[in-house]
Design a protein around this motif. Sequence first.
Motif, PDB file in Angstrom:
ATOM      1  N   ALA A 125      33.034  49.995  34.145  1.00  0.00           N
ATOM      2  CA  ALA A 125      31.608  49.760  34.258  1.00  0.00           C
ATOM      3  C   ALA A 125      30.852  50.668  33.182  1.00  0.00           C
ATOM      4  CB  ALA A 125      31.291  49.976  35.781  1.00  0.00           C
ATOM      5  N   SER A 126      29.906  49.861  32.690  1.00  0.00           N
ATOM      6  CA  SER A 126      28.893  50.827  31.787  1.00  0.00           C
ATOM      7  C   SER A 126      28.134  51.881  32.677  1.00  0.00           C
ATOM      8  CB  SER A 126      27.884  49.803  31.179  1.00  0.00           C
ATOM      9  OG  SER A 126      26.743  49.585  32.225  1.00  0.00           O
ATOM     10  N   TYR A 127      27.547  52.929  31.946  1.00  0.00           N
ATOM     11  CA  TYR A 127      27.107  53.911  32.577  1.00  0.00           C
ATOM     12  C   TYR A 127      25.827  53.344  33.251  1.00  0.00           C
ATOM     13  CZ  TYR A 127      23.968  58.253  33.202  1.00  0.00           C
ATOM     14  OH  TYR A 127      23.296  59.011  33.443  1.00  0.00           O
ATOM     15  N   GLN A 128      25.314  52.216  33.008  1.00  0.00           N
ATOM     16  CA  GLN A 128      23.971  51.681  33.561  1.00  0.00           C
ATOM     17  C   GLN A 128      24.458  51.153  34.827  1.00  0.00           C
ATOM     18  OE1 GLN A 128      24.537  51.279  30.275  1.00  0.00           O
ATOM     19  NE2 GLN A 128      22.908  52.233  29.359  1.00  0.00           N
ATOM     20  N   THR A 129      25.469  50.440  34.700  1.00  0.00           N
ATOM     21  CA  THR A 129      26.028  49.558  35.992  1.00  0.00           C
ATOM     22  C   THR A 129      26.538  50.867  37.270  1.00  0.00           C
ATOM     23  OG1 THR A 129      26.944  47.792  34.733  1.00  0.00           O
ATOM     24  CG2 THR A 129      27.974  48.249  37.024  1.00  0.00           C
ATOM     25  N   LEU A 130      26.977  51.853  36.417  1.00  0.00           N
ATOM     26  CA  LEU A 130      27.468  52.809  37.478  1.00  0.00           C
ATOM     27  C   LEU A 130      26.264  53.511  38.148  1.00  0.00           C
ATOM     28  CD1 LEU A 130      30.521  54.622  35.806  1.00  0.00           C
ATOM     29  CD2 LEU A 130      30.662  53.228  37.773  1.00  0.00           C
ATOM     30  N   LEU A 131      25.107  53.634  37.496  1.00  0.00           N
ATOM     31  CA  LEU A 131      23.807  54.156  38.160  1.00  0.00           C
ATOM     32  C   LEU A 131      23.300  53.310  39.078  1.00  0.00           C
ATOM     33  CD1 LEU A 131      21.980  55.730  34.938  1.00  0.00           C
ATOM     34  CD2 LEU A 131      23.261  56.940  36.925  1.00  0.00           C
ATOM     35  N   LYS A 132      23.561  51.908  38.951  1.00  0.00           N
ATOM     36  CA  LYS A 132      23.048  50.842  40.043  1.00  0.00           C
ATOM     37  C   LYS A 132      23.924  51.111  41.191  1.00  0.00           C
ATOM     38  CE  LYS A 132      21.898  47.213  36.751  1.00  0.00           C
ATOM     39  NZ  LYS A 132      22.004  45.996  36.190  1.00  0.00           N
ATOM     40  N   TYR A 133      25.238  51.515  41.083  1.00  0.00           N
ATOM     41  CA  TYR A 133      26.142  51.980  42.352  1.00  0.00           C
ATOM     42  C   TYR A 133      25.479  52.940  42.787  1.00  0.00           C
ATOM     43  CZ  TYR A 133      29.954  48.538  41.765  1.00  0.00           C
ATOM     44  OH  TYR A 133      30.736  47.476  41.532  1.00  0.00           O
ATOM     45  N   VAL A 134      25.233  54.059  42.133  1.00  0.00           N
ATOM     46  CA  VAL A 134      24.840  55.475  42.661  1.00  0.00           C
ATOM     47  C   VAL A 134      23.593  55.242  43.377  1.00  0.00           C
ATOM     48  CG1 VAL A 134      23.803  57.802  41.705  1.00  0.00           C
ATOM     49  CG2 VAL A 134      25.770  56.866  40.581  1.00  0.00           C
ATOM     50  N   ASP A 135      22.589  54.561  42.898  1.00  0.00           N
ATOM     51  CA  ASP A 135      21.338  54.233  43.484  1.00  0.00           C
ATOM     52  C   ASP A 135      21.497  53.482  44.819  1.00  0.00           C
ATOM     53  OD1 ASP A 135      19.987  55.650  41.598  1.00  0.00           O
ATOM     54  OD2 ASP A 135      19.442  54.003  40.361  1.00  0.00           O
ATOM     55  N   TYR A 136      22.256  52.543  44.700  1.00  0.00           N
ATOM     56  CA  TYR A 136      22.170  51.755  45.885  1.00  0.00           C
ATOM     57  C   TYR A 136      22.996  52.401  46.937  1.00  0.00           C
ATOM     58  CZ  TYR A 136      23.346  47.763  49.173  1.00  0.00           C
ATOM     59  OH  TYR A 136      23.537  47.007  50.090  1.00  0.00           O
ATOM     60  N   PHE A 137      24.161  52.869  46.703  1.00  0.00           N
ATOM     61  CA  PHE A 137      24.876  53.756  47.892  1.00  0.00           C
ATOM     62  C   PHE A 137      24.495  55.169  48.053  1.00  0.00           C
ATOM     63  CE2 PHE A 137      27.731  50.323  46.612  1.00  0.00           C
ATOM     64  CZ  PHE A 137      28.066  49.692  47.860  1.00  0.00           C
ATOM     65  N   ASP A 138      23.617  55.696  47.144  1.00  0.00           N
ATOM     66  CA  ASP A 138      22.936  57.045  47.614  1.00  0.00           C
ATOM     67  C   ASP A 138      24.223  58.082  47.198  1.00  0.00           C
ATOM     68  OD1 ASP A 138      21.018  58.898  47.691  1.00  0.00           O
ATOM     69  OD2 ASP A 138      20.908  58.908  49.796  1.00  0.00           O
ATOM     70  N   VAL A 139      24.897  57.976  46.278  1.00  0.00           N
ATOM     71  CA  VAL A 139      25.977  58.862  46.026  1.00  0.00           C
ATOM     72  C   VAL A 139      25.786  59.394  44.841  1.00  0.00           C
ATOM     73  CG1 VAL A 139      27.736  57.713  47.628  1.00  0.00           C
ATOM     74  CG2 VAL A 139      27.640  56.965  45.183  1.00  0.00           C
ATOM     75  N   SER A 140      26.543  60.538  44.388  1.00  0.00           N
ATOM     76  CA  SER A 140      26.624  61.052  43.255  1.00  0.00           C
ATOM     77  C   SER A 140      27.439  60.621  42.199  1.00  0.00           C
ATOM     78  CB  SER A 140      26.794  62.627  43.029  1.00  0.00           C
ATOM     79  OG  SER A 140      27.912  62.887  43.523  1.00  0.00           O
ATOM     80  N   LEU A 141      27.294  60.541  40.720  1.00  0.00           N
ATOM     81  CA  LEU A 141      28.391  60.232  39.955  1.00  0.00           C
ATOM     82  C   LEU A 141      29.531  61.114  39.939  1.00  0.00           C
ATOM     83  CD1 LEU A 141      26.330  59.332  36.779  1.00  0.00           C
ATOM     84  CD2 LEU A 141      27.823  57.724  37.945  1.00  0.00           C
ATOM     85  N   ASP A 142      29.503  62.272  40.325  1.00  0.00           N
ATOM     86  CA  ASP A 142      30.391  63.305  40.590  1.00  0.00           C
ATOM     87  C   ASP A 142      31.401  62.608  41.679  1.00  0.00           C
ATOM     88  OD1 ASP A 142      30.086  65.025  38.708  1.00  0.00           O
ATOM     89  OD2 ASP A 142      28.881  66.552  40.107  1.00  0.00           O
ATOM     90  N   TYR A 143      30.785  61.994  42.545  1.00  0.00           N
ATOM     91  CA  TYR A 143      31.835  61.280  43.621  1.00  0.00           C
ATOM     92  C   TYR A 143      32.506  60.141  43.157  1.00  0.00           C
ATOM     93  CZ  TYR A 143      33.081  58.867  47.579  1.00  0.00           C
ATOM     94  OH  TYR A 143      34.012  58.124  48.709  1.00  0.00           O
ATOM     95  N   ILE A 144      31.796  59.023  42.343  1.00  0.00           N
ATOM     96  CA  ILE A 144      32.567  58.086  41.765  1.00  0.00           C
ATOM     97  C   ILE A 144      33.361  58.547  40.799  1.00  0.00           C
ATOM     98  CG2 ILE A 144      31.910  56.177  40.297  1.00  0.00           C
ATOM     99  CD1 ILE A 144      29.541  55.490  41.709  1.00  0.00           C
ATOM    100  N   TYR A 145      33.295  59.338  40.085  1.00  0.00           N
ATOM    101  CA  TYR A 145      34.298  60.069  39.093  1.00  0.00           C
ATOM    102  C   TYR A 145      35.369  61.060  39.509  1.00  0.00           C
ATOM    103  CZ  TYR A 145      31.843  57.719  35.084  1.00  0.00           C
ATOM    104  OH  TYR A 145      31.388  57.046  34.094  1.00  0.00           O
ATOM    105  N   GLY A 146      35.319  61.146  40.901  1.00  0.00           N
ATOM    106  CA  GLY A 146      36.331  61.713  41.795  1.00  0.00           C
ATOM    107  C   GLY A 146      36.491  63.461  41.597  1.00  0.00           C
TER     108      GLY A 146
END
Length: 118
Positions: free
Chosen positions: A43-64
């Motif tokens: 996923a692009s950075y912009q798409t990951l930001l959509k996940y982050v905003d929708y689920f109210d989580v951090s990128l640190d969480y998504i990236y493990g």
Amino acid sequence: MNIVGVRIKGLREGVRLSQKDLGAKLGITQSAVNRYENNQSEASYQTLLKYVDYFDVSLDYIYGRTDQPQGKLYDFKPKIDDNDDMRLFIEMCFDPNSPMSGKLKDTLLQVMKGGGES
């Protein structure tokens, strides 16, 4: 297995959304959601930001980098839309003819939005 795919799939399944429904909410296709979850594409950075905003989580969480969804800077406060399925469920659970049910329903909806009673 790539942690990003595992995390974004877990977030989606945690709120019981289909890939199609999540794609519609994020403005991406169901096939893109599937490819990201199965590590067939990144996923692009912009798409990951959509996940982050929708689920109210951090990128640190998504990236493990952390196992805490809120990461280091956020408090978990899920967003509740007026059109959200949870709101519809709450509406169905209360008798509209009961004044006490109305007050309880309104209080529950306020709590879900992150606000308390004044």
